[in-house]
Design an enzyme around this catalytic site. Sequence first.
Site, mmCIF file in Angstrom:
data_model
loop_
_atom_site.group_PDB
_atom_site.id
_atom_site.type_symbol
_atom_site.label_atom_id
_atom_site.label_comp_id
_atom_site.label_asym_id
_atom_site.label_seq_id
_atom_site.Cartn_x
_atom_site.Cartn_y
_atom_site.Cartn_z
ATOM 1 N N ASP A 1 -7.186 -47.359 36.408
ATOM 2 C CA ASP A 1 -5.921 -47.162 35.703
ATOM 3 C C ASP A 1 -4.811 -47.897 36.447
ATOM 4 O OD1 ASP A 1 -4.252 -46.236 33.719
ATOM 5 O OD2 ASP A 1 -3.880 -44.311 34.693
ATOM 6 N N TYR B 1 -0.551 -49.535 36.338
ATOM 7 C CA TYR B 1 0.817 -49.009 36.343
ATOM 8 C C TYR B 1 1.690 -50.166 35.872
ATOM 9 C CZ TYR B 1 4.294 -45.832 38.637
ATOM 10 O OH TYR B 1 5.288 -44.937 38.943
ATOM 11 N N HIS C 1 8.241 -47.518 32.797
ATOM 12 C CA HIS C 1 7.648 -46.252 33.249
ATOM 13 C C HIS C 1 7.807 -46.119 34.763
ATOM 14 C CE1 HIS C 1 4.864 -42.935 33.721
ATOM 15 N NE2 HIS C 1 4.118 -43.651 34.535
ATOM 16 N N ARG D 1 13.018 -41.019 43.753
ATOM 17 C CA ARG D 1 13.842 -41.830 44.673
ATOM 18 C C ARG D 1 15.008 -42.431 43.881
ATOM 19 N NH1 ARG D 1 8.615 -43.251 45.071
ATOM 20 N NH2 ARG D 1 9.048 -44.927 43.617
ATOM 21 N N GLU E 1 -0.439 -39.277 28.781
ATOM 22 C CA GLU E 1 0.071 -40.616 29.085
ATOM 23 C C GLU E 1 -0.447 -41.561 28.018
ATOM 24 O OE1 GLU E 1 -0.874 -41.640 33.180
ATOM 25 O OE2 GLU E 1 0.935 -40.625 33.879
ATOM 26 N N GLU F 1 -1.509 -44.934 26.769
ATOM 27 C CA GLU F 1 -1.965 -46.167 27.422
ATOM 28 C C GLU F 1 -2.863 -46.945 26.464
ATOM 29 O OE1 GLU F 1 -3.439 -45.680 31.375
ATOM 30 O OE2 GLU F 1 -2.109 -43.987 31.817
ATOM 31 N N ASP G 1 -4.335 -40.656 29.216
ATOM 32 C CA ASP G 1 -4.649 -40.297 30.598
ATOM 33 C C ASP G 1 -3.951 -38.975 30.916
ATOM 34 O OD1 ASP G 1 -5.337 -40.364 33.278
ATOM 35 O OD2 ASP G 1 -3.649 -41.642 33.822
ATOM 36 N N ARG H 1 1.153 -32.657 36.272
ATOM 37 C CA ARG H 1 2.214 -33.165 37.152
ATOM 38 C C ARG H 1 2.447 -32.306 38.391
ATOM 39 N NH1 ARG H 1 2.016 -38.167 35.372
ATOM 40 N NH2 ARG H 1 2.654 -38.400 33.187
ATOM 41 N N GLN I 1 -0.342 -33.122 40.733
ATOM 42 C CA GLN I 1 -0.104 -34.506 41.179
ATOM 43 C C GLN I 1 0.951 -34.556 42.295
ATOM 44 O OE1 GLN I 1 1.041 -37.056 37.901
ATOM 45 N NE2 GLN I 1 1.167 -38.899 39.148
ATOM 46 N N TYR J 1 -0.641 -36.117 45.817
ATOM 47 C CA TYR J 1 -0.766 -37.579 45.675
ATOM 48 C C TYR J 1 -0.490 -38.381 46.935
ATOM 49 C CZ TYR J 1 4.182 -39.027 45.412
ATOM 50 O OH TYR J 1 5.476 -39.332 45.691
ATOM 51 N N LYS K 1 -5.572 -36.070 37.657
ATOM 52 C CA LYS K 1 -5.837 -37.061 36.611
ATOM 53 C C LYS K 1 -7.292 -37.056 36.149
ATOM 54 C CE LYS K 1 -1.952 -39.665 36.929
ATOM 55 N NZ LYS K 1 -1.179 -40.158 35.791
ATOM 56 N N THR L 1 -9.954 -37.782 30.395
ATOM 57 C CA THR L 1 -9.264 -38.951 29.849
ATOM 58 C C THR L 1 -9.850 -39.174 28.462
ATOM 59 O OG1 THR L 1 -9.140 -39.906 32.074
ATOM 60 C CG2 THR L 1 -8.759 -41.408 30.226
ATOM 61 N N THR M 1 0.786 -45.769 31.802
ATOM 62 C CA THR M 1 1.699 -45.292 30.767
ATOM 63 C C THR M 1 2.571 -46.437 30.263
ATOM 64 O OG1 THR M 1 1.789 -43.207 31.923
ATOM 65 C CG2 THR M 1 3.491 -43.585 30.262
ATOM 66 N N GLU N 1 8.696 -38.407 31.802
ATOM 67 C CA GLU N 1 9.855 -39.290 31.653
ATOM 68 C C GLU N 1 10.873 -38.738 30.670
ATOM 69 O OE1 GLU N 1 9.327 -43.537 30.719
ATOM 70 O OE2 GLU N 1 7.320 -43.225 31.512
HETATM 71 MN MN MN Z 1 -2.162 -43.224 33.795
#
Ligand code: MN
Length: 431
Positions: free
Chosen positions: A131, A133, A138, A147, A202, A204, A236, A240, A243, A247, A256, A260, A362, A376
């Site tokens: 997978d 990114y 996203h 951040r 997600e 995708e 996916d 959260r 995660q 992570y 994750k 799927t 995503t 998001e």
């Molecule tokens: Mn994903």
Amino acid sequence: MALSKRSWVASANDAGCDFPIQNLPYGVFRHEERTRIGVAIGDRILDLRSCAREGLLAGLAEEVVAACGADLLNPLMSLGPAAWRALRDRITELLDAEDSSKGTRDRVEKLLVLMNDAVMQLPAQIGDYTDFYASIHHATRVGKLFRPDNPLLPNYKHVPIGYHGRASSIVVSGQEIRRPRGQTKPPAGDPLFGPTKSLDYELEVGVFVGPGNALGSSIPISEAEQHIFGLCLVNDWSARDIQAWEYQPLGPFLAKNFATTVSPWIVPLEALAPYRVPVAERAAGDPAPLAYLLSPSSDKDGIDLTLDVDLESRHMRQTGMAPMRLSTGNLRELYWSIAQLITHHASNGCNLRPGDLFATGTISGAATGSEGCLLEKTRAQGPITLTGGELRTFLEDGDQITLRAYAHKAGLPRIGFGECTGTIAAAGAVL
Ligand code: MN
């Protein structure tokens, strides 16, 4: 293929149909206790094993005919673009309103199965799942949550970011998704174990690998698309809260890999040829990709594919309300093209194999309303009010998420992907 071509299968010519004669996606279906490879046409499936048995594929290479008799697509995937084109041309002839003779039509008609009578299966044995990114919108929005001053990490514009997912828990559209349990860490307090409270989807696009590369060799960017059998939709599913706790430092793991979902039909790149567009323009000041990722065909490495996400809660279903549209996005907004994903993955000598699945990550657009996941959408804007008044920050048990994709322009055939759907079931028994 002529863009005005019509099929003698009447439903394939309906304006809103996902599967006109210019699409011809491949899938694996079960019907009357047998599993076979088929091609979608209108509201029917053409049984390719029976086509082979009835001599309707005569003249094609022996290996192509043999691959059509398999019950997974891996053998066909391994043969490459010349074989795929020859088969696609033959299937087109068989279904063409003008080319096919009355005799052929009668023979082919007997080999059509109503989609409603078939149960779709996973289309391939998926050896490995990766997978990515690849959506900068996203990555930026999610980065901002963690951040605010430095949303995009310094590597993003240089290297296509990805992680190795898990193939064993990939399921085909329609299968129930059990809410996972896992370890989470409340902001104040000790870690605890229980059902996720932040279950997300997600949106995708999936890329099925065709011919692979030998271990130690790589795939030049100019040849990358010859290694792509076709595209599908991928959800996916992501927890959260699990995660956020697990992570660092190695990336996604149990948040994750519990499930799927993939859509059952694999759309050939050839069907999407009229919808190829330039890759999304890099902002002024962005670095150019390094030479190995610099494509000679960046003016057509993108794909203009509309992507929709719908939600239907249990309450909406029980009271007969229509599903609610959560977002609409487009594949053309990706920062990294599907060719760049292939080339990057093999650039260190990692061998890809027929049937491997890549997902884009995503897909979100720049605009509000094109966010490809709830994280998001609801972290920035607050809970969504569903038709009927329920609120959603994350998914509840009974919620059904349906992804759809289609390419369409006036004067061109609509190339649809069908549906990728899954309904959330309550968490299982406590460990
Ligand atoms: Mn994903």
